[in-house]
Design a protein around this motif. Structure first.
Motif, PDB file in Angstrom:
ATOM      1  N   VAL A   1      31.734  22.803  27.746  1.00  0.00           N
ATOM      2  CA  VAL A   1      30.698  23.036  26.737  1.00  0.00           C
ATOM      3  C   VAL A   1      30.282  21.718  26.089  1.00  0.00           C
ATOM      4  CG1 VAL A   1      30.265  24.102  24.494  1.00  0.00           C
ATOM      5  CG2 VAL A   1      31.306  25.437  26.319  1.00  0.00           C
ATOM      6  N   LEU A   2      31.249  20.859  25.767  1.00  0.00           N
ATOM      7  CA  LEU A   2      30.922  19.564  25.161  1.00  0.00           C
ATOM      8  C   LEU A   2      30.048  18.720  26.083  1.00  0.00           C
ATOM      9  CD1 LEU A   2      34.366  18.638  23.559  1.00  0.00           C
ATOM     10  CD2 LEU A   2      32.275  19.361  22.375  1.00  0.00           C
ATOM     11  N   VAL A   3      30.395  18.678  27.357  1.00  0.00           N
ATOM     12  CA  VAL A   3      29.598  17.905  28.317  1.00  0.00           C
ATOM     13  C   VAL A   3      28.204  18.512  28.452  1.00  0.00           C
ATOM     14  CG1 VAL A   3      29.420  17.206  30.736  1.00  0.00           C
ATOM     15  CG2 VAL A   3      31.612  17.004  29.535  1.00  0.00           C
TER      16      VAL A   3
ATOM     17  N   PHE B   1      22.401  18.125  27.465  1.00  0.00           N
ATOM     18  CA  PHE B   1      21.202  18.710  26.869  1.00  0.00           C
ATOM     19  C   PHE B   1      20.537  17.718  25.913  1.00  0.00           C
ATOM     20  CE2 PHE B   1      19.131  21.389  23.614  1.00  0.00           C
ATOM     21  CZ  PHE B   1      18.221  22.054  24.434  1.00  0.00           C
ATOM     22  N   ALA B   2      21.328  17.130  25.019  1.00  0.00           N
ATOM     23  CA  ALA B   2      20.797  16.145  24.067  1.00  0.00           C
ATOM     24  C   ALA B   2      20.265  14.913  24.806  1.00  0.00           C
ATOM     25  CB  ALA B   2      21.872  15.738  23.062  1.00  0.00           C
ATOM     26  N   HIS B   3      20.958  14.504  25.849  1.00  0.00           N
ATOM     27  CA  HIS B   3      20.543  13.327  26.614  1.00  0.00           C
ATOM     28  C   HIS B   3      19.191  13.570  27.291  1.00  0.00           C
ATOM     29  CE1 HIS B   3      20.837   9.691  28.943  1.00  0.00           C
ATOM     30  NE2 HIS B   3      20.802  10.368  30.072  1.00  0.00           N
TER      31      HIS B   3
ATOM     32  N   THR C   1      15.917  11.420  26.239  1.00  0.00           N
ATOM     33  CA  THR C   1      15.306  10.635  27.316  1.00  0.00           C
ATOM     34  C   THR C   1      13.867  11.086  27.560  1.00  0.00           C
ATOM     35  OG1 THR C   1      17.461  10.322  28.333  1.00  0.00           O
ATOM     36  CG2 THR C   1      15.560   9.901  29.720  1.00  0.00           C
ATOM     37  N   ALA C   2      13.594  12.365  27.367  1.00  0.00           N
ATOM     38  CA  ALA C   2      12.224  12.871  27.539  1.00  0.00           C
ATOM     39  C   ALA C   2      11.269  12.270  26.514  1.00  0.00           C
ATOM     40  CB  ALA C   2      12.213  14.393  27.436  1.00  0.00           C
ATOM     41  N   LEU C   3      11.809  11.808  25.392  1.00  0.00           N
ATOM     42  CA  LEU C   3      10.959  11.191  24.370  1.00  0.00           C
ATOM     43  C   LEU C   3      10.241   9.942  24.877  1.00  0.00           C
ATOM     44  CD1 LEU C   3      13.092  11.384  21.116  1.00  0.00           C
ATOM     45  CD2 LEU C   3      10.876  12.450  21.540  1.00  0.00           C
TER      46      LEU C   3
END
Length: 132
Positions: free
Chosen positions: A30-32, A37-39, A43-45
């Motif tokens: 779950v942590l990974v 997800f956050a990465h 990165t999409a920004l």
């Protein structure tokens, strides 16, 4: 109290290493997942607004995030090594017999690699942020 559970406290299930490795496998997974997800989001920004991307990445450059990175490396390594242990338990005919020993091997290898990883990572953090 149920018969056969004389003097037992708490639940009747007395999980040992197998239960804790099961819990650790799920928690690290779950942590990974949340990191990935956050990465993907940050990165999409870069396609939407390179300036905003630079600002977000700039917020990551602090000792707390560095400690979280160390935790991420630990989670990924444990998840990977324990996953290999689970494959051995599932597909090796003697795997279930040796699952406990395999877990302690995983923990030992993980601990040795984490100790080796911690020194350079923390040295970078303390040197850059605290001048040590």
């Amino acid at each position: 109290m149920a018969s056969g559970a004389k003097g037992a406290r708490g639940t009747l299930y007395r999980g040992r290493e197998g239960m804790w490795s099961w819990v650790a496998q799920r928690v690290t997974g779950v942590l990974v997942f949340f990191f990935l997800f956050a990465h993907v989001l940050d990165t999409a920004l870069v396609r939407v607004s390179p300036h905003t991307y630079d600002q977000v990445i700039g917020t990551y450059k602090n000792p707390i995030v560095n400690l979280l990175e160390v935790g991420l490396v630990g989670a990924v390594m444990f998840h990977a090594f324990n996953g290999l242990r689970l494959i051995a338990v599932d597909f090796w005919s003697k795997g279930p017999k040796y699952q406990r020993q395999l877990l302690w091997i995983v923990v030992g290898v993980w601990a040795v690699l984490m100790i080796g990883f911690l020194e350079p990572m923390m040295q970078h953090t303390f040197h850059e942020w605290f001048g040590w």
